[in-house]
Design a protein around this motif. Structure first.
Motif, PDB file in Angstrom:
ATOM      1  N   ARG A 193       0.827  -1.206   0.000  1.00 53.98           N
ATOM      2  CA  ARG A 193       0.000   0.000   0.000  1.00 53.98           C
ATOM      3  C   ARG A 193       0.862   1.257   0.000  1.00 53.98           C
ATOM      4  N   VAL A 218      -6.546   1.428  -8.737  1.00 50.41           N
ATOM      5  CA  VAL A 218      -6.418   0.717  -7.473  1.00 50.41           C
ATOM      6  C   VAL A 218      -7.523  -0.324  -7.402  1.00 50.41           C
ATOM      7  N   GLU A 219      -7.341  -1.292  -6.521  1.00 55.50           N
ATOM      8  CA  GLU A 219      -8.377  -2.300  -6.318  1.00 55.50           C
ATOM      9  C   GLU A 219      -9.275  -1.900  -5.156  1.00 55.50           C
ATOM     10  N   MET A 220     -10.572  -2.004  -5.377  1.00 55.66           N
ATOM     11  CA  MET A 220     -11.546  -1.819  -4.307  1.00 55.66           C
ATOM     12  C   MET A 220     -12.298  -3.133  -4.120  1.00 55.66           C
ATOM     13  N   GLY A 221     -12.615  -3.454  -2.878  1.00 58.95           N
ATOM     14  CA  GLY A 221     -13.266  -4.722  -2.589  1.00 58.95           C
ATOM     15  C   GLY A 221     -14.680  -4.528  -2.059  1.00 58.95           C
ATOM     16  N   THR A 262     -13.935  -2.383   1.214  1.00 56.86           N
ATOM     17  CA  THR A 262     -12.546  -2.219   1.652  1.00 56.86           C
ATOM     18  C   THR A 262     -11.699  -1.713   0.490  1.00 56.86           C
ATOM     19  N   GLY A 263     -10.567  -1.121   0.881  1.00 58.52           N
ATOM     20  CA  GLY A 263      -9.652  -0.586  -0.119  1.00 58.52           C
ATOM     21  C   GLY A 263      -9.311   0.845   0.212  1.00 58.52           C
ATOM     22  N   PRO A 264      -8.455   1.498  -0.552  1.00 60.78           N
ATOM     23  CA  PRO A 264      -7.800   0.969  -1.757  1.00 60.78           C
ATOM     24  C   PRO A 264      -6.752  -0.106  -1.449  1.00 60.78           C
ATOM     25  N   TRP A 265      -6.719  -1.107  -2.261  1.00 60.04           N
ATOM     26  CA  TRP A 265      -5.705  -2.149  -2.222  1.00 60.04           C
ATOM     27  C   TRP A 265      -4.783  -2.024  -3.440  1.00 60.04           C
ATOM     28  N   TRP A 271      -8.165   7.448   0.854  1.00 62.60           N
ATOM     29  CA  TRP A 271      -7.351   6.400   1.460  1.00 62.60           C
ATOM     30  C   TRP A 271      -7.984   5.905   2.753  1.00 62.60           C
ATOM     31  N   LEU A 286     -10.955   5.133   3.122  1.00 59.88           N
ATOM     32  CA  LEU A 286     -11.961   4.104   2.890  1.00 59.88           C
ATOM     33  C   LEU A 286     -11.524   2.802   3.535  1.00 59.88           C
ATOM     34  N   TRP A 287     -10.242   2.665   3.711  1.00 64.10           N
ATOM     35  CA  TRP A 287      -9.693   1.454   4.291  1.00 64.10           C
ATOM     36  C   TRP A 287     -10.206   1.289   5.716  1.00 64.10           C
ATOM     37  N   ARG A 301      -6.287 -11.780   0.381  1.00 65.47           N
ATOM     38  CA  ARG A 301      -5.512 -11.208  -0.723  1.00 65.47           C
ATOM     39  C   ARG A 301      -4.037 -11.588  -0.627  1.00 65.47           C
TER      40      ARG A 301
END
Lengths: 232, 86
Positions: free
Chosen positions: A61, A106-109, A223-226, B18, B20-21, B36
């Motif tokens: 990250r 970016v990946e969002m879940g 969840t994210g950003p991954w 950011w 959002l995590w 993951r």
């Protein structure tokens, strides 16, 4: 021993000197054949304890902040620099293509959770072990009938999970690259991942907010950003 | 129009993005992270040592949010990768 966190394109910013990875080890950039890797130097391959997994992802990250990397699966270790460089060179063309694919995104879940037992009851699964089977059919046929009912129920559960995925797609729009895994039997109807442009995250978040009232008793976890684990 | 192939550093517009995590301490987010980091991402081939020693211990240690190893293996699920629609 080198433990790899992620792959970077040539010219991408290196890790900050203060960045620490698994077991508090420094993180450095190693480059070969036009690609780079962020790595640490543990004395031995680190076992996957929870805090190490968190630290591993934290490095990916950190890389994500400046440019989208390819996150490497935990536990990928190399005996030394020569072995890492050889592996990077052997896969360089593929890594560069993958980096171009995910660049700027970016990946969002989105994880759709549900009460699997309640779903089974709603699908009429309560009678899968009805005692009347033995009386009516005998033990052998009763066993087969129970197996048939259980199999039908699991298929129906999968179909319901797929229907939720279709609903999510309808609400989120059809312009998102996605990866989906269905796990209906284990409390997760579906685990979805989207590749989202960095500058579109506010819009993405607004779309997710429309999901929650639309999906009823399905729990929506965002969840994210991954780093793009699901798209490598 | 942004050049998506540019290698210049590119920050997100809003620092809140950011955030959002969800905290990795939260059980559900930790499960997402573990999924993951252990099951996705690049697998680099070549002269590599893949460390899987102790993975059973990880699952046992996290059994508040994860199933047993055997159940997890059985229920990794059916993966559907949607190709880009544009």
């Amino acid at each position: 021993m080198l433990h790899a966190y992620c792959i970077r394109a040539a010219g991408d910013p290196p890790p900050d000197a203060a960045l620490r990875g698994v077991d508090g080890l420094p993180v450095e950039l190693r480059e070969a054949c036009g690609v780079g890797a962020w790595v640490s130097r543990p004395p031995a391959p680190p076992p996957p304890a929870p805090e190490r997994l968190v630290a591993h992802d934290a490095v990916a990250r950190a890389a994500l902040r400046s440019a989208t990397p390819l996150p490497v699966r935990f536990g990928t270790c190399f005996a030394g620099d020569a072995e890492l460089e050889r592996a990077l060179c052997e896969g360089a063309d593929g890594y560069r293509a993958a980096l171009r694919r995910v660049a700027g995104r970016v990946e969002m879940g989105i994880t759709l959770g549900w009460d699997a037992a309640a779903q089974r009851r709603a699908l009429g699964g309560a009678d899968a072990d009805a005692p009347d089977l033995e009386i009516a059919q005998g033990p052998g046929r009763a066993y087969l009938e129970r197996r048939r009912r259980a199999s039908s129920l699991e298929r129906a559960l999968l179909e319901r999970a797929e229907a939720h995925v279709v609903q999510v797609r309808r609400i989120m729009g059809d312009d998102l690259e996605e990866s989906v895994v269905l796990l209906p039997a284990e409390g997760i109807a579906a685990r979805m991942a989207h590749l989202v442009h960095r500058r579109a995250l506010s819009d993405y978040r607004a779309r997710v907010e429309r999901l929650r009232p639309a999906l009823g008793d399905v729990d929506v976890l965002l969840t994210g950003p991954w780093a793009p684990y699901s798209f490598t | 129009m942004d050049d998506e192939t540019s290698r210049a550093p590119r920050e997100l517009d809003d620092d809140a993005d950011w955030e959002l995590w969800e905290s990795p301490d939260a059980p559900r987010s930790l499960a997402e992270l573990v999924n993951r980091v252990l099951d996705r991402g690049v697998v680099i081939t070549g002269d590599v040592t893949i460390s899987v020693a102790g993975v059973d211990l990880v699952y046992l240690g996290l059994n508040a949010v994860l199933t047993s190893v055997s159940t997890a293996r059985r229920t990794l699920g059916r993966r559907i990768d949607q190709p880009p629609l544009r």
